[in-house]
Structure formats: structure tokens, C-alpha cells
Scaffold this active site. Structure first.
Site: not given
Ligand code: AMP
Ligand code: ZN
Length: 119
Positions: A100, A96, A102, A30-31, A87
Site C-alpha cells: 500500500h 500490514v 500512504h 487510514d484508521i 513501508n
Molecule cells: P504500514 O505500517 O505501512 O503497514 O501501514 C499500515 C497502516 O494501516 C497503518 O497506518 C494503520 O493505521 C492502517 N490501518 C490498520 N488497520 C486499518 C483499518 N482497518 N482501516 C484503515 N487503516 C488501517
């Protein structure tokens, strides 16, 4: 889907720190990690959310859990414990729109929303 960030990572059109790949699943860091280990485990097939999966996806969804198990071992979390979060939708905090998991661990996660604290 060309406008989906995770599809772009899967297609190597966007960068990510990939820690696992097979023909159906990819995992990357995760970024914006919330803990020392924060991985995202992602099916290559695009689903907007967990609401989009069907009976035909049961094997894939099962395999996502096996990848969690494997990565928990590789990142030293099996003894200590960890948390899996999915989520879904606006009130679930999904940012996103590509399904996925976490995988979060490496520090105590005392805030346990699933037990009704901190809601
Ligand atoms: P969610 O809120 O469950 O949709 O989680 C989306 C996750 O994607 C968040 O924890 C972000 O920090 C992560 N995220 C967004 N962009 C990137 C990226 N380019 N590379 C890795 N993780 C990302
Ligand atoms: Zn996607």
C-alpha cells in the site's frame, strides 16, 4: 488472502472509509491518521510488499501513482504538497503485509527522513 486485513477490506468483509475504487485499485482513509489527510492506496491484487511485484505488474504500479495524483487533487493537496510513503519489512515499519501507498498531507511535514534527519 483470507487472513489479510486489506484483502478483507477489498472484499468488503471488513469496514473502511473508502474514497476511491476501480477494478484494480482501492483507496481508503487510514484508521489512525498522522495528518489531516492520510489515505491508503492499495492494489486489489495481494502483494506482501513491494518486493513481491514483477515486470507484469508495472502497469498496475504506474496506475497507483495516477490514483495518488487524482486523490491529491480531490483532497486539496496538489498546491500544498504531500508525501507518499511505502513501508517495507520489519525495519521499514510495515505492519500490514499487503502492498500500500500512504498519501499523507494537510499539514507541514518537516521531518524528512529521506534526507537523513531524525533517523
Ligand atoms: P504500514 O505500517 O505501512 O503497514 O501501514 C499500515 C497502516 O494501516 C497503518 O497506518 C494503520 O493505521 C492502517 N490501518 C490498520 N488497520 C486499518 C483499518 N482497518 N482501516 C484503515 N487503516 C488501517
Ligand atoms: Zn491482502
Amino acid at each position: 488472502m483470507s487472513d489479510c486485513l486489506f484483502c478483507n477490506i477489498i472484499e468488503k468483509k471488513a469496514d473502511a472509509d473508502i474514497v476511491y475504487e476501480d477494478e484494480d485499485i482501492i483507496a481508503f482513509k487510514d484508521i489512525n491518521p498522522v495528518a489531516p489527510v492520510h489515505l491508503l492506496i492499495v492494489p486489489r491484487k495481494h502483494f506482501d510488499s513491494i518486493l513481491s511485484i514483477g515486470e507484469e505488474d508495472a502497469y498496475l504500479v504506474g496506475r497507483l501513482h495516477l490514483v495518488v495524483n487524482k486523490l491529491a487533487g480531490e483532497f486539496g493537496l496538489q498546491e500544498r504538497g504531500f508525501r507518499i510513503v511505502i513501508n517495507c519489512g520489519e525495519e521499514g515499519g510495515q505492519a500490514v503485509l499487503h502492498l500500500h501507498f500512504h498519501l499523507i498531507g494537510g499539514k507541514p511535514l518537516y521531518h524528512n527522513i529521506a534526507k537523513g534527519r531524525g533517523v
